[in-house]
Design a protein around this motif. Structure first.
Motif, PDB file in Angstrom:
ATOM      1  N   LYS A 299       0.754  -1.163   0.017  1.00 48.07           N
ATOM      2  CA  LYS A 299      -0.106   0.023  -0.009  1.00 48.07           C
ATOM      3  C   LYS A 299       0.850   1.306   0.008  1.00 48.07           C
ATOM      4  O   LYS A 299       1.797   1.204   0.872  1.00 48.07           O
ATOM      5  N   PRO A 300       0.501   2.009  -1.009  1.00 45.05           N
ATOM      6  CA  PRO A 300      -0.300   2.285  -1.992  1.00 45.05           C
ATOM      7  C   PRO A 300      -0.206   1.855  -3.001  1.00 45.05           C
ATOM      8  O   PRO A 300      -0.903   1.914  -4.177  1.00 45.05           O
ATOM      9  N   GLN A 301       1.106   1.213  -3.391  1.00 45.99           N
ATOM     10  CA  GLN A 301       1.306   0.706  -4.924  1.00 45.99           C
ATOM     11  C   GLN A 301       0.569  -0.026  -5.542  1.00 45.99           C
ATOM     12  O   GLN A 301       0.281  -0.141  -6.594  1.00 45.99           O
ATOM     13  N   VAL A 302       0.133  -1.211  -4.731  1.00 45.46           N
ATOM     14  CA  VAL A 302      -0.978  -2.135  -5.499  1.00 45.46           C
ATOM     15  C   VAL A 302      -2.155  -1.617  -6.047  1.00 45.46           C
ATOM     16  O   VAL A 302      -2.503  -1.674  -7.040  1.00 45.46           O
ATOM     17  N   GLN A 303      -3.013  -0.740  -5.222  1.00 44.75           N
ATOM     18  CA  GLN A 303      -3.884  -0.123  -5.712  1.00 44.75           C
ATOM     19  C   GLN A 303      -3.458   0.876  -6.703  1.00 44.75           C
ATOM     20  O   GLN A 303      -4.339   1.000  -8.000  1.00 44.75           O
ATOM     21  N   GLU A 304      -2.404   1.446  -7.019  1.00 49.18           N
ATOM     22  CA  GLU A 304      -2.075   2.545  -7.975  1.00 49.18           C
ATOM     23  C   GLU A 304      -1.756   1.877  -9.218  1.00 49.18           C
ATOM     24  O   GLU A 304      -2.247   2.123 -10.211  1.00 49.18           O
ATOM     25  N   ILE A 305      -1.180   0.778  -8.928  1.00 46.98           N
ATOM     26  CA  ILE A 305      -0.723  -0.131 -10.485  1.00 46.98           C
ATOM     27  C   ILE A 305      -1.675  -0.943 -10.701  1.00 46.98           C
ATOM     28  O   ILE A 305      -2.069  -1.114 -12.025  1.00 46.98           O
ATOM     29  N   TYR A 306      -2.461  -1.812  -9.928  1.00 43.40           N
ATOM     30  CA  TYR A 306      -3.305  -2.736 -10.340  1.00 43.40           C
ATOM     31  C   TYR A 306      -4.881  -2.381 -10.191  1.00 43.40           C
ATOM     32  O   TYR A 306      -5.666  -2.972 -10.810  1.00 43.40           O
TER      33      TYR A 306
ATOM     34  N   HIS B 151       4.158  -9.051  -9.605  1.00 39.65           N
ATOM     35  CA  HIS B 151       3.479  -8.510 -10.759  1.00 39.65           C
ATOM     36  C   HIS B 151       3.040  -9.818 -11.571  1.00 39.65           C
ATOM     37  O   HIS B 151       1.947  -9.752 -12.077  1.00 39.65           O
ATOM     38  N   TRP B 152       3.620 -10.873 -11.344  1.00 40.79           N
ATOM     39  CA  TRP B 152       3.262 -12.314 -11.801  1.00 40.79           C
ATOM     40  C   TRP B 152       1.802 -12.707 -11.565  1.00 40.79           C
ATOM     41  O   TRP B 152       0.918 -12.680 -12.266  1.00 40.79           O
TER      42      TRP B 152
ATOM     43  N   ASP C 211      -4.787 -11.159 -22.585  1.00 37.15           N
ATOM     44  CA  ASP C 211      -3.841 -11.065 -21.565  1.00 37.15           C
ATOM     45  C   ASP C 211      -3.231 -12.339 -21.276  1.00 37.15           C
ATOM     46  O   ASP C 211      -3.637 -13.087 -20.429  1.00 37.15           O
ATOM     47  N   ASP C 212      -2.135 -12.517 -21.778  1.00 34.18           N
ATOM     48  CA  ASP C 212      -1.226 -13.672 -21.888  1.00 34.18           C
ATOM     49  C   ASP C 212       0.013 -13.287 -21.132  1.00 34.18           C
ATOM     50  O   ASP C 212       0.818 -14.280 -21.062  1.00 34.18           O
ATOM     51  N   GLU C 213       0.017 -12.124 -20.412  1.00 36.12           N
ATOM     52  CA  GLU C 213       1.563 -11.486 -20.185  1.00 36.12           C
ATOM     53  C   GLU C 213       1.986 -12.421 -19.064  1.00 36.12           C
ATOM     54  O   GLU C 213       3.335 -12.898 -19.132  1.00 36.12           O
ATOM     55  N   TRP C 214       1.385 -12.990 -18.200  1.00 32.30           N
ATOM     56  CA  TRP C 214       1.895 -13.867 -17.075  1.00 32.30           C
ATOM     57  C   TRP C 214       2.416 -15.188 -17.619  1.00 32.30           C
ATOM     58  O   TRP C 214       3.671 -15.604 -17.048  1.00 32.30           O
TER      59      TRP C 214
END
Ligand SMILES: Cc1cc2nc3c(=O)[nH]c(=O)nc-3n(C[C@H](O)[C@H](O)[C@H](O)COP(=O)(O)OP(=O)(O)OC[C@H]3O[C@@H](n4cnc5c(N)ncnc54)[C@H](O)[C@@H]3O)c2cc1C
Length: 406
Positions: free
Chosen positions: A88-95, A382-383, A397-400
């Motif tokens: 927090k807060p990165q996860v909300q900001e990014i995802y 990120h994965w 979305d096949d990035e993973w």
């Protein structure tokens, strides 16, 4: 097209909600007399929170969950944190969605309160499943029989559907047990513990703990080697002395939390060997029935929630050919969930190292990572977190699959 879902745990109930949203016809069969979950905590990463929000639970979760700032990996004897992973807060900001800690009964209540009750039958313990020319069928212990085009086994780690249709092999005991408890946060207020997700790693033993219920409760989980007598069951109790003895020599926080715990439970840790296929004709598996995993990446329910969205959408889009829709679901999901089963097994090793040299090497690796990533999201996060189940259904979305971390 009609579906039968066997099991109203987190996975099966989320699937039912997804089917309601998709306008699909289904019947949810549950052996218990009422919806419920064990009184313990659960971590929900944003890949799962995103789906629960799409299903209308966003505000409920915000009200009842705690939102940690970091995962903090610490050393057993000094309590020194060797790695802080940003949440927090990165996860909300990014995802676009947060990382949450929930109390399981709050979560299952938020899901099942929204279900169309006309489609739910409780006290229906399925004892036999199969399929013929006219579709799939189940027979319950009370003699009731149901038929449908599609049958989904969401009946957990001891799945009857898996056993009878896919693989008659028992769950695999990992050799570890988890003791767990929930404490009123005010009872440990003197410890002044910030709202983070904690993983304390000692020789052969780990202690994971975090706030739940919007900070009103505190959940802990201690994992160590088993004496071989503990079952894979959520209702066995353990004595405070038994668990306190295991923490002799540790810094004092685990013991002080355990001392305040009124009731302690113990569960034998089990998972399942990955399956090569989850589909046979009109029958499939999801959640723990498909991919029961050890809890070290706190992802079993999250993977079940991902299954739920993808399966509901595949059946909606492919309603004219349900068997092909199930195959598409399997193609989209099996590799990702099976990877989590394997990574969770690997984690048991590095959580519980006993050899001093190996412990020193792991801690050095964690310290290096701490410097390398600082407050940035790691490749492993990120994965897991970037998975967008709707984009996956749409083939976008096949990035993973190509990300290196796992
Ligand atoms: C100690 C521990 C900690 C964990 N922590 C996390 C975490 O932090 N985050 C996370 O994402 N995951 C976590 N997990 C994993 C998570 O708990 C499971 O993956 C998840 O609860 C599985 O949900 P499910 O619905 O697939 O199965 P279950 O919860 O087992 O539900 C199956 C349902 O099917 C019903 N059923 C079973 N058999 C029948 C039958 N024959 N007929 C009718 N009904 C039947 C059962 O009554 C039940 O309601 C943890 C697991 C453990 C052991």
């Amino acid at each position: 097209m009609k579906s039968i879902i066997v099991g109203a745990g987190i996975a099966g109930s989320t699937l039912a909600l997804g089917m309601d949203k998709a306008g699909l016809d289904y019947l949810l069969l549950e052996q218990a007399p009422a919806f419920g979950e064990v009184g313990a905590g659960i971590q929900l990463s944003p890949n799962a929170v995103r789906i629960l929000s799409w299903l209308g639970l966003g505000e409920d979760l915000q009200r009842v969950c705690a939102e940690p700032d970091f995962h903090k990996y610490s050393v057993w004897d000094t309590g020194e944190t060797v790695l802080r992973v940003a949440l927090k807060p990165q996860v909300q900001e990014i995802y676009g969605h947060p990382y949450y800690h929930a109390y399981r009964p709050d979560l299952i209540d938020a899901i099942t309160r929204r279900l169309d009750r006309k489609r739910v039958k409780m006290k229906q313990k399925v004892k036999a499943v199969g399929q013929g020319l006219s579709g799939a069928w189940v027979i319950c212990e009370n003699g009731d029989k149901y038929e449908a085009d599609v049958l989904i086994g969401a009946d957990g780690i001891h799945s009857v559907v898996r056993e009878q249709i896919f693989q008659p092999e028992p769950p695999r005991a990992s050799g570890y047990v988890s003791w767990r408890g929930v404490v009123d946060a005010e009872d440990i207020a003197d410890l002044d513990i910030p709202i983070s997700a904690y993983i304390d790693m000692g020789p052969n033993l780990s202690f994971v703990y975090y706030y739940i219920s919007a900070g009103r409760k505190f959940n802990w989980l201690a994992t160590g080697p088993t004496d071989g007598k503990k079952l894979e069951s959520w209702s066995q109790t353990a004595s405070r002395e038994e668990i306190l003895g295991a923490f002799k020599g540790w810094y004092d926080r685990p013991a002080r939390v355990i001392e305040k715990t009124k009731e302690i439970f113990v569960t034998g840790m089990c998972d399942r060997n990955p399956l090569e296929s989850w589909v046979q004709g009109g029958i499939t598996l999801m959640g723990d029935a498909a991919h029961a995993m050890l809890p070290y990446h706190a992802s079993g329910a999250g993977q079940g929630i991902e299954d739920a969205w993808v399966l509901a959408r595949c059946l909606q889009i492919g309603a004219s050919d349900p068997k092909a829709a199930l195959k598409r679901y399997e193609d989209l999901r099996i590799d990702r969930a099976n990877r989590m089963v394997r990574h969770s097994r690997e984690a048991e090793g590095w959580y519980h190292l006993a050899d001093a040299e190996k412990v020193a090497r792991r801690n050095a690796r964690f310290r290096k990572k701490n410097v390398e990533f600082g407050d940035r999201i790691t490749p492993e996060q990120h994965w897991l977190y970037s998975y967008d189940a709707e984009k996956a259904v749409l083939g976008a979305d096949d990035e993973w699959r190509s990300l290196p971390a796992w």
